[in-house]
Design a protein around this motif. Sequence first.
Motif, PDB file in Angstrom:
ATOM      1  N   LEU A  44       0.827  -1.207   0.000  1.00 40.27           N
ATOM      2  CA  LEU A  44       0.000   0.000   0.000  1.00 40.27           C
ATOM      3  C   LEU A  44       0.859   1.254   0.000  1.00 40.27           C
ATOM      4  O   LEU A  44       0.532   2.231  -0.683  1.00 40.27           O
ATOM      5  N   ARG A  45       1.956   1.242   0.738  1.00 43.24           N
ATOM      6  CA  ARG A  45       2.826   2.417   0.752  1.00 43.24           C
ATOM      7  C   ARG A  45       3.353   2.719  -0.646  1.00 43.24           C
ATOM      8  O   ARG A  45       3.352   3.866  -1.091  1.00 43.24           O
ATOM      9  N   GLY A  46       3.799   1.676  -1.339  1.00 40.93           N
ATOM     10  CA  GLY A  46       4.299   1.877  -2.694  1.00 40.93           C
ATOM     11  C   GLY A  46       3.199   2.315  -3.652  1.00 40.93           C
ATOM     12  O   GLY A  46       3.406   3.190  -4.505  1.00 40.93           O
ATOM     13  N   LEU A  47       2.015   1.715  -3.484  1.00 37.06           N
ATOM     14  CA  LEU A  47       0.897   2.077  -4.357  1.00 37.06           C
ATOM     15  C   LEU A  47       0.458   3.517  -4.110  1.00 37.06           C
ATOM     16  O   LEU A  47       0.156   4.254  -5.058  1.00 37.06           O
ATOM     17  N   ALA A  48       0.447   3.929  -2.852  1.00 39.04           N
ATOM     18  CA  ALA A  48       0.053   5.303  -2.535  1.00 39.04           C
ATOM     19  C   ALA A  48       1.029   6.308  -3.153  1.00 39.04           C
ATOM     20  O   ALA A  48       0.615   7.347  -3.682  1.00 39.04           O
ATOM     21  N   ARG A  49       2.320   5.997  -3.103  1.00 34.79           N
ATOM     22  CA  ARG A  49       3.306   6.896  -3.723  1.00 34.79           C
ATOM     23  C   ARG A  49       3.091   6.971  -5.239  1.00 34.79           C
ATOM     24  O   ARG A  49       3.198   8.052  -5.837  1.00 34.79           O
ATOM     25  N   MET A  50       2.787   5.831  -5.848  1.00 29.21           N
ATOM     26  CA  MET A  50       2.551   5.815  -7.292  1.00 29.21           C
ATOM     27  C   MET A  50       1.313   6.639  -7.643  1.00 29.21           C
ATOM     28  O   MET A  50       1.321   7.429  -8.590  1.00 29.21           O
ATOM     29  N   GLN A  74      -3.014   5.919   5.676  1.00 30.74           N
ATOM     30  CA  GLN A  74      -1.728   5.531   5.101  1.00 30.74           C
ATOM     31  C   GLN A  74      -1.543   6.105   3.705  1.00 30.74           C
ATOM     32  O   GLN A  74      -0.448   6.556   3.345  1.00 30.74           O
ATOM     33  N   ILE A  75      -2.610   6.116   2.924  1.00 27.06           N
ATOM     34  CA  ILE A  75      -2.518   6.735   1.597  1.00 27.06           C
ATOM     35  C   ILE A  75      -2.194   8.217   1.740  1.00 27.06           C
ATOM     36  O   ILE A  75      -1.347   8.767   1.019  1.00 27.06           O
ATOM     37  N   GLU A  76      -2.833   8.872   2.692  1.00 24.91           N
ATOM     38  CA  GLU A  76      -2.594  10.301   2.917  1.00 24.91           C
ATOM     39  C   GLU A  76      -1.144  10.559   3.316  1.00 24.91           C
ATOM     40  O   GLU A  76      -0.532  11.543   2.879  1.00 24.91           O
ATOM     41  N   GLN A  77      -0.574   9.684   4.138  1.00 26.85           N
ATOM     42  CA  GLN A  77       0.811   9.848   4.590  1.00 26.85           C
ATOM     43  C   GLN A  77       1.808   9.702   3.450  1.00 26.85           C
ATOM     44  O   GLN A  77       2.857  10.350   3.441  1.00 26.85           O
ATOM     45  N   GLU A  78       1.480   8.863   2.472  1.00 17.81           N
ATOM     46  CA  GLU A  78       2.462   8.524   1.444  1.00 17.81           C
ATOM     47  C   GLU A  78       2.259   9.244   0.115  1.00 17.81           C
ATOM     48  O   GLU A  78       3.213   9.425  -0.636  1.00 17.81           O
ATOM     49  N   ALA A  79       1.030   9.666  -0.188  1.00 18.00           N
ATOM     50  CA  ALA A  79       0.737  10.128  -1.545  1.00 18.00           C
ATOM     51  C   ALA A  79       1.319  11.503  -1.856  1.00 18.00           C
ATOM     52  O   ALA A  79       1.708  11.778  -2.996  1.00 18.00           O
TER      53      ALA A  79
END
Length: 226
Positions: free
Chosen positions: A75-81, A101-106
């Motif tokens: 999920l962390r990698g997907l959120a960054r993408m 988690q998406i908010e933290q990484e995106a």
Amino acid sequence: MAAGDILAIFAAARRLQAHAGTLGKPLHGKNIALLLGRSPTGETPALHRAALELGARVAEVPFAEPAGASGRDDLRGLARMLGRMYDAIDCGTLAPATVRQIEQEAGVPVYAGLALQDHPVQVLADLMTLSDQRLPSAKASLLYLGDPRTKRGHAFLAAARQIGFEVRLGQHLQAASNDATIFVVDATHHPRWALHSPSNLLDEARRSETHRRVMQTVLLDTMERV
């Protein structure tokens, strides 16, 4: 939210309404992802239409909740993408932990189901619909029917008090039958609330229009600051 913040959102939404048709496309070139979980709701197209009207490109993206430690890493990698591909992300009905988690990484604006009925935007839209019906010089009383302890109910009542409504709680619509000056919010059939002005039931078209303008206000405020 403070009364000033609520009223500022109302004012911005009213400006959008006043300039409908001449607004142009302020989000032209922006890309928004609507993440669709396993149980997408009928509310998602409302956000899609609101964003398209502002000129954004919108992609509805199927999305499965992560499972286990490996899923969280994925999920962390997907959120960054997603943050590299899109200018904003709406997470629809995804779990709050996933949204965080998406908010933290995106690195872009992330919304927790902006069009959902329990989102604060719906609370503000309902309150704005009522506020547009009251006379500026009149004391505004509001009868709330239903459970005030729900997330949406609690947020609505707190915001109503902030902007000057005198709030009463009740269980039956008959409680207001002899009062021609009171607004009524019937939340007994969650999530489909009914709003009554002192003279009539407020129609769905008006409520939908206000909801769209408040969503657009949030999109413009958050995306134009990035």
